[in-house]
Motif scaffolding. Structure first.
Motif, short mmCIF file in Angstrom:
data_model
loop_
_atom_site.label_atom_id
_atom_site.label_comp_id
_atom_site.label_asym_id
_atom_site.label_seq_id
_atom_site.Cartn_x
_atom_site.Cartn_y
_atom_site.Cartn_z
N TRP A 72 0.83 -1.21 0.00
CA TRP A 72 0.00 0.00 0.00
C TRP A 72 0.87 1.26 0.00
O TRP A 72 0.50 2.27 -0.59
CB TRP A 72 -0.93 -0.01 1.21
CG TRP A 72 -1.75 -1.26 1.29
CD1 TRP A 72 -1.74 -2.19 2.25
CD2 TRP A 72 -2.68 -1.72 0.31
NE1 TRP A 72 -2.60 -3.22 1.98
CE2 TRP A 72 -3.21 -2.95 0.77
CE3 TRP A 72 -3.14 -1.23 -0.93
CZ2 TRP A 72 -4.14 -3.68 0.07
CZ3 TRP A 72 -4.08 -1.95 -1.63
CH2 TRP A 72 -4.57 -3.18 -1.13
N ARG A 128 -11.96 1.19 -1.95
CA ARG A 128 -12.80 0.61 -0.90
C ARG A 128 -13.76 -0.42 -1.49
O ARG A 128 -13.99 -1.50 -0.91
CB ARG A 128 -13.59 1.71 -0.19
CG ARG A 128 -12.74 2.62 0.65
CD ARG A 128 -12.34 1.95 1.97
NE ARG A 128 -13.49 1.82 2.86
CZ ARG A 128 -13.91 0.69 3.40
NH1 ARG A 128 -13.30 -0.45 3.13
NH2 ARG A 128 -14.96 0.66 4.21
N LEU A 129 -14.31 -0.12 -2.68
CA LEU A 129 -15.25 -1.06 -3.31
C LEU A 129 -14.56 -2.32 -3.81
O LEU A 129 -15.19 -3.36 -3.98
CB LEU A 129 -15.98 -0.36 -4.46
CG LEU A 129 -16.93 0.78 -4.05
CD1 LEU A 129 -17.49 1.47 -5.27
CD2 LEU A 129 -18.06 0.24 -3.17
N LEU A 130 -13.26 -2.22 -4.04
CA LEU A 130 -12.48 -3.39 -4.47
C LEU A 130 -12.06 -4.26 -3.29
O LEU A 130 -11.39 -5.27 -3.48
CB LEU A 130 -11.25 -2.95 -5.25
CG LEU A 130 -11.52 -2.36 -6.64
CD1 LEU A 130 -10.23 -1.82 -7.24
CD2 LEU A 130 -12.13 -3.42 -7.56
N GLY A 131 -12.40 -3.84 -2.08
CA GLY A 131 -12.10 -4.66 -0.91
C GLY A 131 -10.96 -4.16 -0.06
O GLY A 131 -10.59 -4.81 0.93
N VAL A 132 -10.40 -2.99 -0.41
CA VAL A 132 -9.32 -2.42 0.40
C VAL A 132 -9.92 -1.87 1.68
O VAL A 132 -10.96 -1.21 1.67
CB VAL A 132 -8.58 -1.32 -0.39
CG1 VAL A 132 -7.52 -0.66 0.49
CG2 VAL A 132 -7.96 -1.90 -1.65
N SER A 133 -9.28 -2.14 2.80
CA SER A 133 -9.81 -1.65 4.08
C SER A 133 -9.62 -0.14 4.19
O SER A 133 -8.83 0.47 3.46
CB SER A 133 -9.08 -2.34 5.24
OG SER A 133 -7.73 -1.94 5.30
N GLN A 156 -6.03 0.70 5.04
CA GLN A 156 -5.11 0.60 3.91
C GLN A 156 -5.30 1.75 2.92
O GLN A 156 -4.32 2.30 2.40
CB GLN A 156 -5.32 -0.75 3.22
CG GLN A 156 -4.92 -1.95 4.07
CD GLN A 156 -5.42 -3.26 3.52
OE1 GLN A 156 -6.37 -3.28 2.73
NE2 GLN A 156 -4.80 -4.36 3.95
#
Length: 757
Positions: free
Chosen positions: A4, A236-241, A244
């Motif tokens: 990241w 965020r929509l791709l699953g990144v917290s 991160q």
């Protein structure tokens, strides 16, 4: 976590042309901010270094000491530049010397500063006529405050105290150097080396710069805000917290701001070494004094980067929490009316300060009002802009471009206020600066010297008959001497005057029909409050107990100059009683019609008798008077205005570039280029107008409150602050121009922009 960080580095270096533009603008903002902040902090270092050298050369006077060395500091002026002449007497082999002086001058010799030596070498009569002595040495920089300082040590053949009537420390022997300075704020100072106010000015100057810089850096940190929010929302929509995504954004912002901060640091270090010979107003400095401690440099660079990172992190809260709404460009919530509460409370505190309160409480309230108003102005702009857009939309048959602008303002009420916050805060700061300047000008302790056409009464001390006769040769100059003699009237102490009638007539205006005859004694009616006329039955005794003769009559007089006081009697010098009087003090007055004659008198005094002192209103600019304070305010405000215009221009260009995708949609459906451009101008122009109006009204409220607190005429304060209205109009025109140019240039749109993120 490492990936990241790498992603944040990748985004900071490669995000297309728009990303490069944002990187350049943000780096420039950080560089400019670090440079300006370090320059402001360097003023404190310069003041501290100058203070240390000034104290190191200040003599230590001891009342009863074995030292034979005596010094007398005499203030003079060449043009508008202060000159200090130090008379030196009683030099012995082991006599202490101040820094910068290799050897004391003997009688007929002088040791001068390089700037004064340059004037002497050029043959400037203002310098050469003052110093006929032989120059035998030069004062090096360890004994000078600044490179342009005019200073001289002049040797004399006098022994003992250099003042005939030595009642102060100047008549005491000198046992060393390194005494504390005497400070004052204003044009009348005990010594011209008043550096304590410079630290205060440095703090105020820094505040004038730091507030706009904070806005500037905040604007730069939020450039391309919509694009970056969409990018964070996509992560965020791709699953990144959320953590991160925050790291990615923080690294991206920190790298850009850090690179800019280093560039600003290098620019400061380079220009600081080249700054000798530069000046701000009449302030000069040695380049070696322009330093900032390494720890403070690291702190400034770190805080600039940290501030940019915090602004970037806090601003993406919505993208982290509501990524779907951000990606779909959902309308922002309506701004709460609570945003107006801090501004209203601040203005209420300013009004409360006008009440009959304890002085400390009133000052505290007023200070809180000033700071609170400045901080709350940007906070209230979204609410005001949202309400203004609602009112404008109700106008019947409003043009399409206005409907387009107000619709965008209500859709994203926080975007346009960020654009205009810098100019709004600057108008408020400039208004306060004008208010402070008007108060400084009204302060008698900081008033500018009178114009050169006014008569000036100067006082000569330590002069001899030869010097007095030399001064009498000047045309349009009145020279007179008067002696003060202590007496007792019915057992109470008082004083009388001893003078020739010719000198007395130069000091006082006699009533019509009255005249003074040498050889007589006169009763004086000078009209001073609390001092009556000597009664006929009152007996006047000298200090030896000898009664004075009865007066021949009464003279009703008024002083020609405000600085002269009177006595109960006038004993003319040819009167028999004058021979038996014990003179307490003899004063010689020199009345000059203008500064040119004063300069000629000073040349005669300096060349004829190095220990003579001609004091009074010589037009010497010293200390932190109005002239210097106004200069510093103008410089600070110029930097403040440059930062605010830079922030506004950066935001305007960035906003125009960011709106091209949406404007391309309008172009596809047939909206004209002119309509789109007017919509962009109105989108920024309406919040700018309401922000400038709010800042102006807030400034006027603060000014009125301060006028009431100080019992000053409010009408006068408002009159002196009228330039705020002109400045507001100028800021509005500049803002509209900065909005119009990029908006018009960027409207050459094609369908290609529809495919860009």
């Amino acid at each position: 976590m490492t990936r990241w960080v790498r992603l944040g580095l990748r985004l900071s270096l490669g995000s297309g042309r728009a990303g490069l533009l944002r990187t350049g603008l943000m780096s420039t903002g950080a560089a400019l901010g670090v440079f300006v902040v370090l320059a402001c902090l360097a003023t404190v270092s310069v003041a501290s270094a100058q203070l240390a050298r000034a104290e190191a050369r200040t003599p230590v006077h001891t009342e009863r000491a074995a030292s034979a060395l005596h010094l007398l500091d005499i203030d003079d002026v060449i043009g508008s530049r202060p000159l200090r002449r130090t008379a030196v007497a009683g030099v012995t082999a082991g006599a202490p010397r101040p820094p910068g002086v290799a050897a004391w001058p003997r009688a007929g010799e002088a040791v001068v500063s390089p700037a004064l030596a340059a004037l002497l070498a050029e043959g400037d009569p203002r310098a050469s006529e003052r110093f006929p002595q032989q120059v035998v040495g030069m004062i090096d920089r360890t004994g000078l405050v600044a490179p342009d300082e005019l200073r001289a040590y002049v040797g004399t053949d006098r022994q003992g105290p250099l003042l005939d009537n030595a009642g102060g420390f100047r008549g005491w022997p000198v046992t060393g150097f390194g005494d504390e300075l005497q400070y004052a704020i204003g044009s009348s100072t005990a010594v011209p080396d008043a550096f304590t106010p410079s630290r205060l000015v440095a703090v105020v100057f820094a505040l004038f710069v730091l507030v706009p810089f904070g806005v500037f850096l905040g604007v730069c940190a939020r450039l391309s805000a919509t694009t970056r929010d969409r990018r964070i929302a996509a992560l965020r929509l791709l699953g990144v917290s959320a953590r991160q995504a925050t790291v990615v954004n923080a690294v991206e912002t920190g790298v850009v701001a850090g690179c800019g901060a280093i560039v600003g640091l290098l620019a400061f270090l380079g220009l600081a070494r080249m700054s000798e010979g530069w000046h701000v107003g009449r302030l000069h400095w040695f380049a070696a004094d322009v330093t900032v401690p390494p720890s403070l440099i690291c702190l400034v660079v770190g805080l600039v980067v940290l501030f940019a990172v915090l602004v970037g992190v806090l601003a993406i809260g919505t993208a982290l929490a509501k990524p779907v709404a951000v990606r779909r460009d959902a309308p922002a919530p309506r701004p709460s009316a609570l945003r107006a509460v801090p501004l209203l409370l601040s203005l209420a505190a300013a009004l409360a300060a006008t009440l009959d309160l304890d002085p400390d409480t009133g000052i505290l309230l007023f200070t809180a009002a000033v700071l609170g108003t400045g901080l709350s102005l940007p906070f209230v702009l979204p609410w005001l802009g949202y309400g203004l857009a609602g009112l404008v939309r109700r106008i019947p048959r409003s043009p399409v471009w206005l409907e387009l602008a107000t619709g965008r303002m209500r859709h994203a009420p926080g975007v346009a206020p960020r654009l205009v916050a810098s100019l709004t805060v600057t108008v408020y700061i400039v208004g306060l600066a004008l208010l402070g300047t008007s108060l400084f000008i009204n302060d008698r302790n900081l008033r500018l010297e009178p114009s050169s056409g006014e008569r000036r009464m100067l006082s000569l001390s330590n002069g001899d008959d030869r010097l007095v006769e030399a001064l009498r040769t000047l045309s349009d100059v009145d020279v007179f001497s008067v002696s003060h003699v202590p007496v007792r009237v019915n057992g109470d102490p008082s004083n009388i005057l001893v003078a020739d009638c010719a000198d007395f007539a130069k000091m006082y205006v006699l009533a019509a029909g009255q005249s003074c005859v040498d050889g007589n004694v006169y009763r004086l009616d000078n009209g001073f409050a609390g001092r009556g006329v000597l009664a006929a039955d009152q007996l006047v005794l000298t200090s030896a107990g000898v009664p004075l003769p009865k007066p021949a009559g009464t003279l009703s007089v008024r002083p020609r100059e405000d600085t002269w006081s009177g006595g109960l009697l006038l004993v003319t010098r040819r009167a028999p009683a004058a021979d038996s009087l014990q003179v307490d003090l003899t004063s010689t007055g020199v009345v000059v019609p203008n500064l040119d004659r004063a300069d000629q008198a000073l040349r005669i005094v300096s060349s004829t008798s190095p220990t003579a002192v001609l004091e009074g209103d010589l037009g010497i600019r010293q200390g932190y008077d109005t002239d210097l304070l106004v200069t510093l305010l103008v410089v600070g405000l110029a930097i403040s205005f440059a930062l605010s215009v830079g922030a506004f221009a950066a935001a305007a260009v960035d906003r125009t570039m960011e709106r091209r995708r949406d404007n391309a949609t309008l172009a596809v459906v047939g909206v004209s280029r002119r309509t789109t451009t007017l919509g962009e101008i109105a989108f920024g122009g309406l919040p700018l107008a309401i922000g400038l109006a709010a800042a102006t009204l807030a400034t006027l409220v603060i000014a009125g409150s301060l006028g009431a607190v100080m019992d000053a005429p409010i009408s006068v304060l408002f009159t002196r602050m009228s330039p705020v209205l002109w400045m507001t109009a100028a800021a509005l025109l500049v803002g509209l121009g900065l909005l119009a140019v990029p908006a018009w240039v960027a409207q050459r749109l094609t369908t290609e922009y529809l495919r860009r993120p």
